[in-house]
Design an enzyme around this catalytic site. Structure first.
Site, PDB file in Angstrom:
ATOM      1  N   SER A 127      31.336 -27.098  59.768  1.00  0.00           N
ATOM      2  CA  SER A 127      30.512 -26.629  60.350  1.00  0.00           C
ATOM      3  C   SER A 127      29.355 -27.097  60.917  1.00  0.00           C
ATOM      4  CB  SER A 127      29.816 -26.083  58.550  1.00  0.00           C
ATOM      5  OG  SER A 127      28.871 -24.965  58.993  1.00  0.00           O
ATOM      6  N   LYS A 179       7.901  -9.954  52.859  1.00  0.00           N
ATOM      7  CA  LYS A 179       7.577 -11.478  52.650  1.00  0.00           C
ATOM      8  C   LYS A 179       8.089 -12.029  51.418  1.00  0.00           C
ATOM      9  CE  LYS A 179       4.210 -14.613  53.583  1.00  0.00           C
ATOM     10  NZ  LYS A 179       4.881 -15.431  55.095  1.00  0.00           N
TER      11      LYS A 179
END
Length: 311
Positions: A127, A179
């Protein structure tokens, strides 16, 4: 008399800790230079553990490699005229995409300075670790090393059912509809899932571009390999993701060859050991010392934040 002996024992112990602290601060991690001193040095930079932004840390859940720590070592190698090449010894499952990106940029700056960079994969270089490796001049892996895992993942844990059982009610006051996206106190909406998938997809495309450019492969070929799967070193070499099969010593010899060095000093770069590191080592064997238990709660919080970061 017994109290006096106890007091002296405490004083001696404190004195030993002070001396150990001073020695550890002056004693750099790793082995001393090896090889015949002549043409120059080969710097060894270690990436051992999950990668995150910042300076890294050692605690209950293991060692986290900080991007600032690694980029600082690479900058030191780049600016040191005695260093002619760099070997990155890698053993990492990956980590923050942004942190891997920063380290990859630092690797390219070393190369632009005319110093070859060779990555040596130990057990694991996957990764974000492979993101970094793809920016080097050469990649060397053991036949049984695990690498690849080209992709991006983001996880969000939901605690709403647990909170309900515990009688905990969370009220959120926010400035906009997104948010609190990814909040563990409620399931995401379909639109939020779409936004998060777009974020993951954008970073994935950046990852694919890095591998295609670094490995000299077509983007189409990289996309065939970039489905998150891992490869053994031997499979990775057959797929064009690794240059050579070999050990750390083979990687060092390759770095010396690329730098045109017949004789060299092998110098391990790394952070200096601190008193905290010493106490952690005294607290138990390896990463599971009792002294690490003090940081359990913040480490669990850090782990949850780590899981929520695209990687």
């Amino acid at each position: 008399m017994a109290n006096q002996r106890l007091q002296w024992a405490v004083v001696i112990l404190l004195a030993l800790l002070v001396v150990a602290s001073v020695v550890s601060l002056l004693w750099p991690a790793g082995a001393p230079p090896r090889g015949g001193r002549s043409g120059g040095q080969i710097a060894v930079v270690a990436i051992d553990g999950p990668i995150a932004a910042g300076n890294g840390s050692s605690a209950l859940l293991g060692t986290v490699v900080g991007a600032e720590q690694v980029t600082g070592q690479l900058r030191q190698a780049r600016e040191d005229p005695a260093v002619r090449a760099v070997v990155i010894r890698m053993n990492t499952p990956g980590g923050s995409a942004a942190a891997a990106q920063e380290i990859g940029e630092a690797v390219q700056r070393v190369r632009q300075a005319g110093k070859p960079v060779v990555v040596s994969i130990a057990d694991l270089g996957a990764s974000g670790g492979y993101w970094i490796a793809a920016t080097a001049d050469r990649i060397v892996a053991n036949p049984a090393s695990l690498t690849g895992s080209i992709g991006v993942i983001m996880e969000v844990t939901h605690y709403e059912d647990l909170y309900e059982k515990l009688g905990i009610d969370v009220e959120t006051i926010k400035s906009g509809p997104y948010k609190d996206i990814g909040s563990p106190t409620r399931p995401p909406t379909d639109e939020e899932r779409r936004l998060l998938q777009g974020l993951v997809g954008d970073i994935y495309q950046q990852f694919v571009d890095v591998v295609a450019k670094g490995r000299g492969l077509s983007r189409e070929r990289v996309l065939e390999l970039a489905d998150g799967r891992i490869f053994t070193g031997r499979q990775a070499k057959a797929a064009g993701l690794v240059d050579e099969l070999g050990t750390f010593e083979d990687a060092v010899e390759l770095a010396a060859e690329l730098a045109g060095l017949e004789h060299y000093d092998l110098v391990e770069f790394g952070p200096r050991r601190s008193l905290i590191d010493l106490l952690l080592r005294l607290g138990g064997e390896g990463r599971w010392g009792l002294a690490r238990g003090v940081g359990l709660v913040p480490e669990l919080v850090r782990w949850e934040l780590y899981r929520a970061v695209p990687r």
